[in-house]
Design a protein around this motif. Structure first.
Motif, short mmCIF file in Angstrom:
data_model
loop_
_atom_site.label_atom_id
_atom_site.label_comp_id
_atom_site.label_asym_id
_atom_site.label_seq_id
_atom_site.Cartn_x
_atom_site.Cartn_y
_atom_site.Cartn_z
N ASN A 3 0.83 -1.21 0.00
CA ASN A 3 0.00 0.00 0.00
C ASN A 3 0.86 1.26 0.00
OD1 ASN A 3 -2.47 -1.33 0.01
ND2 ASN A 3 -2.50 -1.48 2.21
N THR A 4 2.03 1.18 0.63
CA THR A 4 2.93 2.32 0.66
C THR A 4 3.38 2.69 -0.75
OG1 THR A 4 3.73 1.68 2.84
CG2 THR A 4 5.12 3.18 1.58
N THR A 6 1.96 1.80 -3.60
CA THR A 6 0.79 2.19 -4.37
C THR A 6 0.38 3.63 -4.06
OG1 THR A 6 0.02 -0.08 -4.35
CG2 THR A 6 -1.60 1.59 -4.91
N GLY A 7 0.39 4.00 -2.79
CA GLY A 7 0.05 5.36 -2.41
C GLY A 7 1.04 6.37 -2.96
N GLY A 11 0.17 9.30 -5.67
CA GLY A 11 0.44 10.71 -5.42
C GLY A 11 1.26 11.34 -6.53
N GLY A 36 1.08 10.80 -0.62
CA GLY A 36 0.67 9.45 -1.01
C GLY A 36 1.47 8.38 -0.29
N TYR A 37 2.76 8.63 -0.13
CA TYR A 37 3.62 7.69 0.60
C TYR A 37 3.18 7.55 2.05
CZ TYR A 37 7.80 5.88 2.88
OH TYR A 37 8.67 5.14 3.64
N LEU A 39 0.20 8.27 3.35
CA LEU A 39 -1.11 7.61 3.41
C LEU A 39 -0.97 6.11 3.19
CD1 LEU A 39 -3.34 10.19 1.52
CD2 LEU A 39 -3.38 9.64 3.97
N GLY A 40 -0.07 5.71 2.33
CA GLY A 40 0.18 4.28 2.12
C GLY A 40 0.76 3.61 3.35
N ALA A 43 -2.00 3.15 5.73
CA ALA A 43 -2.86 2.02 5.34
C ALA A 43 -2.20 0.69 5.66
CB ALA A 43 -3.18 2.11 3.85
#
Length: 59
Positions: A3-4, A6-7, A11, A36-37, A39-40, A43
């Motif tokens: 998820n990291t 992907t986020g 971004g 984005g990083y 938020l990943g 998550a």
């Protein structure tokens, strides 16, 4: 892919889609990529809001 990752890629993609050209676009992509990083990572459960909200005297 975590998820990291992907986020972070999300971004960066949003940054490129939001602005083309110049130093401003470079900064925007960097900020959105970092967001984005983070938020990943959130998550994935690696970080939480308390990691950023610590008081100066507490450890």
């Amino acid at each position: 892919m975590s998820n990291t990752t992907t986020g972070m890629l999300g971004g960066v993609a949003l940054g490129f889609a939001a602005a083309f050209g110049g130093f401003t676009a470079f900064l925007l992509v960097g900020v959105l990529g970092t967001l984005g990083y983070l938020l990943g990572r959130w998550a994935d459960g690696d970080i939480g809001p308390s990691d950023f909200l610590r008081r100066g005297g507490q450890r």
